[in-house]
Design an enzyme around this catalytic site. Structure first.
Site, PDB file in Angstrom:
ATOM      1  N   GLU A  37       0.819  -1.211   0.000  1.00 40.75           N
ATOM      2  CA  GLU A  37       0.000   0.000   0.000  1.00 40.75           C
ATOM      3  C   GLU A  37       0.859   1.270   0.000  1.00 40.75           C
ATOM      4  O   GLU A  37       0.534   2.242  -0.672  1.00 40.75           O
ATOM      5  CB  GLU A  37      -0.945   0.010   1.205  1.00 40.75           C
ATOM      6  CG  GLU A  37      -2.090  -0.987   1.102  1.00 40.75           C
ATOM      7  CD  GLU A  37      -3.008  -0.737  -0.092  1.00 40.75           C
ATOM      8  OE1 GLU A  37      -3.028   0.393  -0.615  1.00 40.75           O
ATOM      9  OE2 GLU A  37      -3.706  -1.678  -0.502  1.00 40.75           O
TER      10      GLU A  37
ATOM     11  N   TYR B 193      -6.731   6.599   3.967  1.00 45.36           N
ATOM     12  CA  TYR B 193      -6.843   5.598   2.908  1.00 45.36           C
ATOM     13  C   TYR B 193      -6.090   4.323   3.276  1.00 45.36           C
ATOM     14  O   TYR B 193      -6.634   3.216   3.246  1.00 45.36           O
ATOM     15  CB  TYR B 193      -6.309   6.124   1.563  1.00 45.36           C
ATOM     16  CG  TYR B 193      -6.031   4.961   0.653  1.00 45.36           C
ATOM     17  CD1 TYR B 193      -7.084   4.319   0.016  1.00 45.36           C
ATOM     18  CD2 TYR B 193      -4.750   4.422   0.548  1.00 45.36           C
ATOM     19  CE1 TYR B 193      -6.866   3.175  -0.736  1.00 45.36           C
ATOM     20  CE2 TYR B 193      -4.529   3.281  -0.194  1.00 45.36           C
ATOM     21  CZ  TYR B 193      -5.573   2.663  -0.832  1.00 45.36           C
ATOM     22  OH  TYR B 193      -5.358   1.515  -1.543  1.00 45.36           O
TER      23      TYR B 193
ATOM     24  N   ASP C  75      -9.804   6.504  -2.449  1.00 45.48           N
ATOM     25  CA  ASP C  75      -8.619   6.928  -3.195  1.00 45.48           C
ATOM     26  C   ASP C  75      -9.074   7.500  -4.536  1.00 45.48           C
ATOM     27  O   ASP C  75     -10.263   7.681  -4.767  1.00 45.48           O
ATOM     28  CB  ASP C  75      -7.678   5.735  -3.401  1.00 45.48           C
ATOM     29  CG  ASP C  75      -8.208   4.791  -4.462  1.00 45.48           C
ATOM     30  OD1 ASP C  75      -9.437   4.674  -4.593  1.00 45.48           O
ATOM     31  OD2 ASP C  75      -7.396   4.175  -5.176  1.00 45.48           O
TER      32      ASP C  75
END
Length: 362
Positions: A33, A116, A134
């Site tokens: 991520e 996020y 996002d």
DNA sequence: CAGACGTGGGT
DNA sequence: TACCCAAGTCT
């Protein structure tokens, strides 16, 4: 229309086979991520494998030096991510006994992890019901549900979040989140979306109103600045050494290495550099500009950097005095063959690849 | 909350 | 060429 069921149904058929989808290890999901923030999958893929191999567990990452982490991150951009990744790993070892935190609140505390990323990690790894918001999600939701509020505003983000909260599958939030993002990446693309093959053709507000290309709406854009970077590539042929320094200022490429830099407001000619050298108190007769490699235009999102590299030959003794006179306080010497051990920007990397420092005699 | 922060690809 | 944008966060 049941948006949640439709999009997860689509996902099960169309999802890509990505390496971080094969694991439930929160550490690896976190790593992926961070790497993927503002970054295309094709661009981040190699880095995911490099980091996974070098640091298979969070403990290994915490034990590394920041220089090592930045060297591995070299070329990916947004280097704050690498520094925060390292910082967070140390924090996990110290505060969480080396065990990756398993809830939204604790994950959100990690440096480099915002709303996020915390939602992504905890929904995928732990099934926590937090929706991701996002760029993909904002595009998909704003088009299908007709959100006309600018997505780069607090209100816009809030509206998207509300809708995601409404539709999220509490039994499998990770799959739902990834489904919306994947749909945005593969079908509901920014330009040339696959509307004719889209399963939301009948439902999509933007499609029905022929404003697909106008959504999502955005407010601002920032002006780009011009900067002039003049690097001094100082070669001591006797010792096969050059000089480097670390960028410690709050600026681009923080904590990466580069040649001693003279930034100017305009193009710097060889004559002007020679003049600056003369004015430094150093005997200008002892240094000659061997050559100048210019025409490096390096483009960042909001900066155009016009770079040139002045190659100077100096004996070790003279280069020492030269650096002092020119005011490069933190620069240090390094063997030319060891330069590749330092984390550098794409710009410096490009120069190094195109110019052999120890063959500068021509 | 606007402005910073990289790099590479697409139009 | 210039501009947009890509699984955002921090200040």
């Amino acid at each position: 229309m049941n948006f949640g069921e439709k999009i997860t149904g689509w996902y099960h058929i169309h999802k890509r086979d990505l390496p971080w989808r094969k694991t439930s290890d929160p550490y690896l999901i976190w790593l992926s991520e961070i790497i993927l923030q503002q970054t295309r999958i094709e661009q981040g893929m190699d880095y995911y494998f490099k980091f996974k191999n070098a640091f298979p567990v969070v403990h290994k990452l915490a034990m590394a030096s920041e220089d090592q982490v930045l060297k591995l991150w070299q070329g990916l951009g947004y280097y704050t991510r690498a520094r925060n990744l390292h910082k967070a790993a140390k924090q996990i070892v110290e505060l969480h006994n080396g065990v990756f935190p398993n809830n939204y609140k604790d994950v959100l505390q990690l440096p480099g992890v915002g709303p996020y990323t915390a939602a992504a990690i905890t929904s995928i790894a732990f099934g926590e019901p937090y929706p991701v918001v996002d760029g993909n999600v904002m595009r998909v939701i704003s088009r299908i549900f007709g959100i006309e509020t600018a997505i780069d505003s607090t209100d816009g983000n809030k509206e998207i979040t509300t809708l995601m909260n409404k539709w999220i599958d509490k039994n499998d939030p990770g799959t739902f989140n990834q489904a919306v993002m994947e749909f945005g990446a593969l079908y509901c693309k920014p330009a040339n979306p696959e509307c004719s093959a889209c399963l939301f053709k009948e439902d999509c507000y933007a499609y029905k109103n022929k404003i697909v290309n106008e959504l999502p709406r955005k407010n601002g854009k920032v002006k780009t600045k011009k900067r002039y970077f003049n690097y001094l590539v100082i070669i001591s042929k006797e010792t096969n050494e050059t000089w480097l320094q670390k960028r410690t200022e709050k600026d681009i490429w923080q904590n990466l290495y580069e040649f001693p830099l003279l930034e100017s407001h305009n193009t710097m000619s060889e004559e002007l550099l020679q003049k600056k050298i003369d004015q430094s108190g150093f005997n200008g007769q002892q240094v000659k500009i061997q050559k100048t490699v210019h025409d490096y235009k390096h483009i960042l999102t909001h900066q155009h950097i016009y770079a040139r590299f002045f190659v100077l030959w100096l004996t070790p003794h003279h280069s020492d005095a030269f650096m002092k006179a020119m005011g490069f306080k933190s620069a240090f010497t390094v063997k030319i063959q060891n330069i590749d051990q330092y984390g550098i920007s794409r710009l410096t990397d490009r120069y190094l690849k195109e110019n052999k420092l120890n063959e500068a005699s021509t």
